[in-house]
Design an enzyme around this catalytic site. Structure first.
Site, PDB file in Angstrom:
ATOM      1  N   PHE A  88      28.766  46.771  30.585  1.00 37.16           N
ATOM      2  CA  PHE A  88      28.458  45.546  31.641  1.00 37.16           C
ATOM      3  C   PHE A  88      26.897  45.765  31.859  1.00 37.16           C
ATOM      4  CE2 PHE A  88      32.667  47.486  33.134  1.00 37.16           C
ATOM      5  CZ  PHE A  88      33.329  46.567  32.164  1.00 37.16           C
ATOM      6  N   TYR A  89      26.385  46.934  32.013  1.00 38.38           N
ATOM      7  CA  TYR A  89      24.953  47.059  32.309  1.00 38.38           C
ATOM      8  C   TYR A  89      23.885  46.339  31.188  1.00 38.38           C
ATOM      9  CZ  TYR A  89      20.225  49.015  33.389  1.00 38.38           C
ATOM     10  OH  TYR A  89      18.958  49.547  33.434  1.00 38.38           O
ATOM     11  N   ASN A  90      24.512  46.470  30.022  1.00 35.48           N
ATOM     12  CA  ASN A  90      23.544  45.774  28.938  1.00 35.48           C
ATOM     13  C   ASN A  90      23.852  44.412  29.226  1.00 35.48           C
ATOM     14  OD1 ASN A  90      23.448  48.321  27.218  1.00 35.48           O
ATOM     15  ND2 ASN A  90      25.795  47.925  26.816  1.00 35.48           N
TER      16      ASN A  90
END
Length: 246
Positions: free
Chosen positions: A151-153
């Protein structure tokens, strides 16, 4: 952007890169306000940097973001720089983690919705201030995702796209729209296990400050420059290298 005599709000300014930014901007002669949802970290930051002003806020919460805006406008009407730095990350296996959806929502709210909303709240004010800037913090992983951070990407890639679009839409505005793309940095963000290629927070902020001082609006720090080129020339190799990091 002139680097001194500003009033700067840094979200997530009590640890890691945010704290190093606060130290550096204070040292350059700026008034710095940091916000965090962690009251203990705010108190520790105040002891370390007595001139820094602190404000408790969970930026993932819409109501608290509005309250933050109102407090800042009431107390620091000369604010002219907003740094959207705060972010969270989960290492997770999407299919095997029963809480993966909930984690995705939390990351999206913190890493993407919050900076978009704060930008909307503050930009009209910033546009009326001299030497104004909106600075969004992203990562080299916008070019090549690291698969332990599903999710961070995605959130940082979306913020990168939003920042580019905002800069285009605000052409001619006196407010600088700046993006700083960091590589792996040895901070508490890595929970004690930074990859071997991680650079120091001091070096990372050195390059950030240098780029801002030169008037750059998209600042690729350290290894992000090489990662960008590799992702364009040899994308499969770039993906393999990023996902083999230890």
């Amino acid at each position: 952007m002139i680097l001194k005599n500003n009033v700067i709000l840094i979200t997530g300014g009590t640890s890691g890169l945010g704290l190093e930014m606060a130290k550096r901007f204070v040292g350059l002669g700026n008034q710095v306000i940091v916000c965090s949802r962690d009251l203990k970290k705010l108190e520790e930051t105040k002891k370390l940097l007595p001139s820094v002003k602190t404000c408790q806020c969970d930026i993932s919460n819409e109501v608290e973001r509005i309250q933050l805006y109102n407090r800042i406008m009431g107390t620091f009407p000369k604010l002219n720089v907003l740094i959207n730095n705060s972010a969270i990350v989960y290492r997770t296996d999407f299919m095997n983690d029963g809480q993966s959806y909930e984690k995705a929502v939390e990351e999206i709210n913190t890493n993407l919705i919050a900076p978009i909303h704060l930008s909307k709240l503050f930009l009209s004010h910033l546009s009326a201030r001299p030497n104004a800037a909106l600075i969004n913090i992203t990562t080299g992983l916008i070019y090549v995702p690291r698969c332990i951070y599903p999710f961070y990407n995605a959130t940082k890639s979306a913020l990168h796209s939003f920042t580019q679009t905002l800069r285009h839409q605000l052409q001619g505005s006196p407010t600088s729209i700046i993006e700083v793309l960091f590589p792996a940095v040895n901070t508490p963000w890595h929970a004690g296990a930074p990859p071997k290629i991680a650079i120091s927070a001091e070096k990372a902020i050195d390059e950030m400050i240098l780029g801002i001082g030169k008037g750059n609006t998209e600042i690729k720090v350290a290894g992000v420059k090489k990662l960008y080129l590799l992702s364009r020339l040899l994308p499969k190799l770039a993906f393999k290298k990023i996902n083999a990091l230890e």
